[in-house]
Design an enzyme around this catalytic site. Structure first.
Site: not given
Ligand code: ADP
Ligand code: MG
Length: 730
Positions: A10, A13, A425, A618, A622
């Site tokens: 309801c 209610c 992303d 993902d 982010d």
């Molecule tokens: P995106 O926006 O492409 O998803 P991320 O923010 O996840 O990228 O990562 C940005 C950048 O940081 C990657 O392109 C890489 O150059 C560097 N990076 C992040 N994590 C790692 C890692 N574990 N080893 C090497 N490079 C990394």
């Molecule tokens: Mg990413």
């Protein structure tokens, strides 16, 4: 605190309960979802759980005696002896109210019997009216009155009880005055007829609501009922709820997987469609992880349970969807507000109508206008809307879950419907995130072996797609005892110490932070530099592929009216731009650190004045943007807790096309809601207008009122059967 109300159909209610609970001591706010019957209480300071609960039970029973109140729906449903077959199938009773709960069933039956008897008397009344001589009219009146009381005594009692609690404008009260008025006018059959139609209407309305809820519940039920546990005495069938970490289960072909676990023995193909909407079978073998809710294919599997039933994926998802209905959509909130005003307005118009025209219009009869004002009362319940709108939202959420999309609240359907800028992303979102190392370039003075050893150590603990790809490529046994002080630098890379060497793995910006010079580099792909003790040791080039459906999805979004698509990537600008071009994105920004993504997104959101801004990511680096967006959509949530937490909408297949599907479903849901509003209000306005011009009929009014309610609920269930553009073409 959360409390479950089973059998509450309801609308009026529900609104009342919500309001009164909200006013209880130390309760900040209360929100009751008609779609699932869950009442969520926002606890204020000094909140007393037990007392509030008792008060709620008392309140609910005073308003709706048949509603079953419980703290934990699942337990109560399981604990109630239920004396009916097919109950085992009913784990999704979590969402479907128990029609066959003991107390409820009996009540239903009695009520039905009373109603049928009342109908019999009602018809007998007409027979008597036609056949009996005028001096025996008392008998006819008696029969009609009998029908009236039988059909209406509950309504009248409830009305009085509610007035005692200061709740005046509810449907019971309205029906009561309308019929009392009819009795005053000596319209005996009218009074009986209204109560009977009202009863029939309520009955069908309840049924329609229950059915709608049940089919939604079925749509989103993932979990297994039983499990075959291997114990010392061999294989035993147990209740799936009892499955605990460490149990060994045997899963037969065609059975649902009861809990998350790892395969000890066997090779099979799993149907993941209950979770993902994707029916393509997934091959699994010894050592693979499997999730509850998936269906075993062709072979027997032996599985070691790694998560209890309650904490396994299927249950988590079900809880999530259930909670979704606690977050109300805008239209739902609007309707609640609307109904607060609608009923009193109609009631006062009725009073005005009974008094003013006979005073002003010469020769107008008090009786006619009084009768017409009663009709006004009959149509003054906005039940059709109050019932159908929440169910529409919930239906939309259920429909999306069929596609493997989890939407955490009705409000996000609103956002999707109004979305016009999508920000993505890159890695793992528009691209597969399955990096492959395509090139290794040691710096002068370093060997390939040294480079790979450093890379393997640097990425050993990383969960980033880049890190995983490098570990897989390097294929080295890393001695964890030698690794110290691992740190991830978001958007840049990693830092770790091996013995007393410092290893850096990441992009240019990471090395620049450590004053390590890097030459211009024109490699096509994602580059990961390695430094050992602040010395450049070389770099790896990784390639990633665009997701198959990414391009089509972006195009479709545009077709659905999305104004702008943007990609913000932490990867280098070269790669980002190349992918941007390939996918025909409107705007691309590379070299974004997580905080740059936040700043860029903030600006895009601010600039977007005529719609909602969505972020799709993902969950890797982010999360802040996911949280900032009007709606954050996360990829790759299957099993990943972080993304499930951070996002508002989760795509379980990681497929960008599912974003488009969600928008489409949101738009369809919206359309159905509008139809319902137009339908319900249209019918009412028609009846009110007809009444005003003297063409009203009380039967017609009540018929229109309950008819509208039932029609809107039936219309709502169409959402579940919606076939989107992706299904029509094939
Ligand atoms: P995106 O926006 O492409 O998803 P991320 O923010 O996840 O990228 O990562 C940005 C950048 O940081 C990657 O392109 C890489 O150059 C560097 N990076 C992040 N994590 C790692 C890692 N574990 N080893 C090497 N490079 C990394
Ligand atoms: Mg990413």
């Amino acid at each position: 605190m959360k409390v479950f109300l089973e059998g509450l159909n309801c609308a009026n209610c529900a609104g009342k309960i919500e309001k009164l609970v909200g006013k209880m001591p130390n309760v900040r706010a209360a929100s009751l979802s008609l779609a699932t019957g869950s009442l969520v209480i926002d606890e204020g300071e000094g909140f007393a759980q037990e007392e509030t609960y008792d008060a709620i039970v008392k309140l609910v029973h005073s308003l709706e005696p048949h509603v079953v109140v419980s703290k934990n729906r699942k337990r109560s449903a399981a604990a109630e002896p239920c004396g009916c077959e097919g109950h085992s199938d009913d784990d999704h009773a979590a969402l479907a109210p128990h029609e066959h709960g003991q107390a409820l069933g009996d009540m239903d039956k009695r009520q039905k019997l009373e109603l049928i008897t009342a109908i019999g008397l009602f018809m007998l009344g007409f027979v008597f009216q036609a056949l009996l001589p005028a001096n025996l009219e008392v008998i006819t009146i008696g029969v009609f009155l009998g029908a009236y009381l039988l059909a209406g005594y509950r309504v009248i009692l409830l009305a009085f009880r509610n007035i005692g609690q200061g709740q005046i404008f509810d449907e019971n009260f309205l029906m009561t005055i309308a019929t009392f008025g009819a009795l005053v006018l000596t319209e005996w059959p009218e009074a009986a007829g209204v109560m009977i139609f009202f009863g029939i209407g309520e009955y069908f309305q309840d049924r329609a609501v229950d059915n709608a809820r049940r089919s939604i519940a079925e749509t989103i039920s993932f979990n297994a009922i039983t499990a075959n546990r291997v114990g010392p005495e061999g294989e035993v069938v147990i209740d799936a709820k009892l499955v605990k970490v460490g149990d060994v289960l045997v899963i037969k072909p065609g059975e649902k997987i009861p809990a998350d676990g790892v395969i000890l023995q066997g090779l099979s193909h799993l149907d993941t469609s209950p979770l993902t909407g994707e029916s393509y079978p997934r091959k699994v073998e010894k050592g693979d992880e499997i999730l509850s809710g998936m269906i075993n294919g062709n072979a027997v599997l032996k599985v070691l349970v790694t998560k209890d039933y309650e904490n396994s994926t299927a249950m988590k998802i079900m809880h999530l969807i259930e909670e979704a209905s606690d977050k109300k959509g805008k239209t739902e909130k609007f309707i609640t507000k609307f109904s607060h005003y609608y009923t009193p307005i109609v009631v006062f118009s009725a009073i005005a109508m009974a008094i003013i025209p006979p005073l002003l219009i010469p020769g107008a009869s008090w009786e006619t206008w009084f009768y017409q004002s009663l009709i006004f009362l009959v149509v003054s319940c906005p039940c059709a809307l109050v019932l159908s709108i929440p169910i529409s939202y919930f239906g939309g959420i259920g429909r999306a879950s069929k596609e493997g999309v989890l939407i955490k609240g009705g409000n996000y359907l609103d956002v999707l419907y109004q979305s016009n800028v999508f920000v993505f992303d890159k890695t793992g979102t528009l691209t597969q995130g399955e990096f492959k190392v395509i090139k290794t370039v040691p710096a002068t003075g370093f060997s390939e072996v040294e480079l790979l050893a450093a890379a393997a150590a640097g990425e050993h603990y990383s969960n980033h797609p880049i890190g995983k790809a490098i570990t897989a490529y390097a294929r080295q046994d890393v001695d964890e005892n030698r690794l110290k002080n691992y740190a991830e630098i978001p958007g840049k890379g990693t830092r770790v110490e091996v013995d007393d060497q410092v290893i850096l793995a990441g992009n240019k910006s990471l090395l620049q932070d450590h004053q390590i010079g890097v030459a211009e580099n024109n490699e096509a792909g994602t580059i990961v530099y390695l430094a050992i003790d602040n010395q450049l040791a070389g770099y790896l080039v990784l390639g990633d592929m665009v997701k198959e459906s990414a391009f089509a999805a972006l195009q479709q979004l545009k077709k659905l009216g999305v104004r702008k698509t943007v990609m913000l990537s932490g990867d280098n600008s070269q790669v980002a731009n190349q992918i941007g071009k390939q996918l025909q994105l409107d705007e691309v920004r590379g070299d974004c650190l997580p905080q740059d993504k936040v700043a860029a997104f903030e600006k895009i959101k601010l600039d977007n004045k005529d719609g909602k801004t969505i972020f799709v990511g993902d969950g890797m680096n982010d999360a802040p943007v996911l949280a900032m967006a009007d709606a954050g959509i996360a990829m790759g949530a299957l099993g990943s807790d972080a993304a499930i937490e951070a996002a508002d909408i989760i795509l379980m297949k990681d497929d960008p096309m599912d974003i488009v599907k969600s928008v489409d479903i949101a738009k369809y849901t919206r359309r159905i809601m509008i139809q319902n509003i137009v339908l319900a209000l249209g019918i009412k306005i028609t009846v009110l207008t007809m009444t005003f011009f003297g063409m009203g009929e009380m039967y017609l009014a009540i018929f229109a009122d309950v008819g509208a309610a039932i029609l809107t609920i039936l219309n709502t269930t169409r959402i579940l059967r919606y076939r989107g553009f992706w299904q029509k073409r094939r």
